[in-house]
Design an enzyme around this catalytic site. Structure first.
Site, short mmCIF file in Angstrom:
data_model
loop_
_atom_site.label_atom_id
_atom_site.label_comp_id
_atom_site.label_asym_id
_atom_site.label_seq_id
_atom_site.Cartn_x
_atom_site.Cartn_y
_atom_site.Cartn_z
N ASP A 1 0.86 -1.19 0.00
CA ASP A 1 0.00 0.00 0.00
C ASP A 1 0.90 1.25 0.00
O ASP A 1 1.72 1.40 -0.89
CB ASP A 1 -0.95 -0.09 1.21
CG ASP A 1 -1.97 1.02 1.29
OD1 ASP A 1 -2.90 1.03 0.46
OD2 ASP A 1 -1.85 1.86 2.19
N HIS B 1 -7.29 -6.79 0.55
CA HIS B 1 -6.24 -5.79 0.48
C HIS B 1 -5.12 -6.03 1.49
O HIS B 1 -3.93 -5.93 1.14
CB HIS B 1 -6.83 -4.40 0.68
CG HIS B 1 -5.81 -3.30 0.66
ND1 HIS B 1 -4.97 -3.07 -0.40
CD2 HIS B 1 -5.50 -2.36 1.61
CE1 HIS B 1 -4.19 -2.03 -0.14
NE2 HIS B 1 -4.49 -1.59 1.07
#
Length: 269
Positions: free
Chosen positions: A77, A239
Site C-alpha cells: 500500500d 487488500h
C-alpha cells in the site's frame, strides 16, 4: 529484508509474515515516519518532511545503523511507494524490490478517472488542507477505520488501535497522503524525464480480491515502465494480504529472494 506497512497500519501488520521469513533472513519491520510510534516532524507547505524521499532516507539510515549496507525491501500500500522511492534514490543499497498493492504515485494520478475518484475518494479527502480531515477522523477513529481483529493477533490489534486513536499519528498519516499528491508526484515525474529506473530485480504482488488489477489491468506491465527486471502475480486475498494470506505472501517473497540469490551466484543477469 525490510518490510514496510501501509495505511493505516503499523509495523505490526507483518506479525505473521516476519516470523515466517526470519529463519532465512534478518527481518526489519519499522513504523514509517508519521505512523505508529515513529516521529511526526513539523510539516511545511509542500509536506516535504512526509515525502517518500524523506521516508526512504529514513529507511536507509535505519538499515545502516543496524549494520545492513544492502537489503531487499517490500512495501504494501503506501509502503510500496516508500519501497519504490528507496530503490530509486538508493540503488547502491537496495538489492530487490517487492511492491505490493501499489504503483508509482504518478501512475495512479495520471490514470485517475471518475471511477477512481469515486472508489478512492479518501485520497482527496486526506490530501486537501482547506478543511482538514483530522478533526473528522479523530472524532471517532473506530468508526472511520473499520478494521476488525479477525486477522490480527491481540498485540497487533492493540498496536493498530493505539495508532488510530493518537491525533498526532492521524495527522502524520494524512501528511503522507498530502505529500503523495504533490511533491511525491513531482519526484516521479523528474525520474521519468531523466530516464531513471529501478535496476534491481522487482516482484510485483497484488491482492486478487482488491481492485488494483481491476482498475489498471496487469500491474506488471505498468511497473515494466519503471524497472528493468519485473515479474509478478496476484495473491488470493483481500487488500491487507500480510494479515489475510501471510503464508502466500511469505512464500512469494522467499521464493523470489532465493531465486535472485541463485541467479546472482550463478552469474546470471
Amino acid at each position: 529484508m525490510l518490510l514496510l506497512h501501509g495505511h493505516p497500519r503499523t509495523h505490526a501488520t507483518w506479525h505473521k509474515v516476519a516470523p515466517a521469513l526470519a529463519d532465512e533472513f534478518r527481518v526489519v519491520c519499522p513504523d514509517l515516519r508519521g505512523y505508529g510510534k515513529s516521529s511526526k516532524p513539523q510539516t511545511d507547505a509542500d509536506h516535504t518532511p512526509y515525502s517518500k524521499r524523506a521516508m526512504a532516507r529514513d529507511m536507509v539510515n535505519l538499515m545502516r545503523a543496524l549494520g545492513h549496507e544492502k537489503f531487499a525491501v517490500a512495501g504494501h500500500d503506501r509502503g510500496a511507494l516508500v519501497a519504490f522511492r528507496t530503490a530509486m534514490d538508493h540503488p547502491e543499497a537496495v538489492t530487490a524490490l517487492i511492491p505490493m498493492d501499489g504503483l508509482p504515485v504518478v501512475e495512479h494520478l495520471e490514470r485517475c478517472d471518475a471511477r477512481f475518484a469515486a472508489e478512492w475518494w479518501h485520497w482527496w479527502f486526506f490530501g486537501q488542507t482547506d478543511k482538514p480531515a483530522e478533526r473528522i477522523i479523530s472524532a471517532d477513529p473506530d468508526a472511520w477505520y473499520t478494521a476488525t481483529d479477525e486477522h490480527m493477533a491481540p498485540e497487533a490489534w492493540d498496536d493498530f488501535r493505539e495508532a488510530i486513536h493518537d491525533p498526532a499519528t492521524v495527522h502524520g498519516m494524512l501528511e503522507e497522503y498530502r505529500a503523495g499528491l504533490g511533491i511525491d508526484r513531482r519526484h516521479d515525474e523528474d525520474d521519468r524525464r531523466a530516464g531513471r529506473r529501478v535496476r534491481c530485480p522487482t516482484l510485483v504482488l497484488w491482492s486478487s480480491k482488491d481492485d488494483l488489477e481491476d482498475l489498471y489491468g496487469d500491474p506488471v506491465r505498468i511497473w515494466a515502465d519503471w524497472a528493468d527486471d519485473v515479474r509478478g502475480h496476484s495473491i488470493d486475498s483481500g487488500h491487507h494480504m500480510a494479515e489475510e494470506a501471510p503464508e502466500l505472501v511469505a512464500d512469494a517473497i522467499r521464493t523470489f529472494l532465493n531465486e535472485r540469490v541463485r541467479r546472482t551466484s550463478s552469474g546470471a543477469t
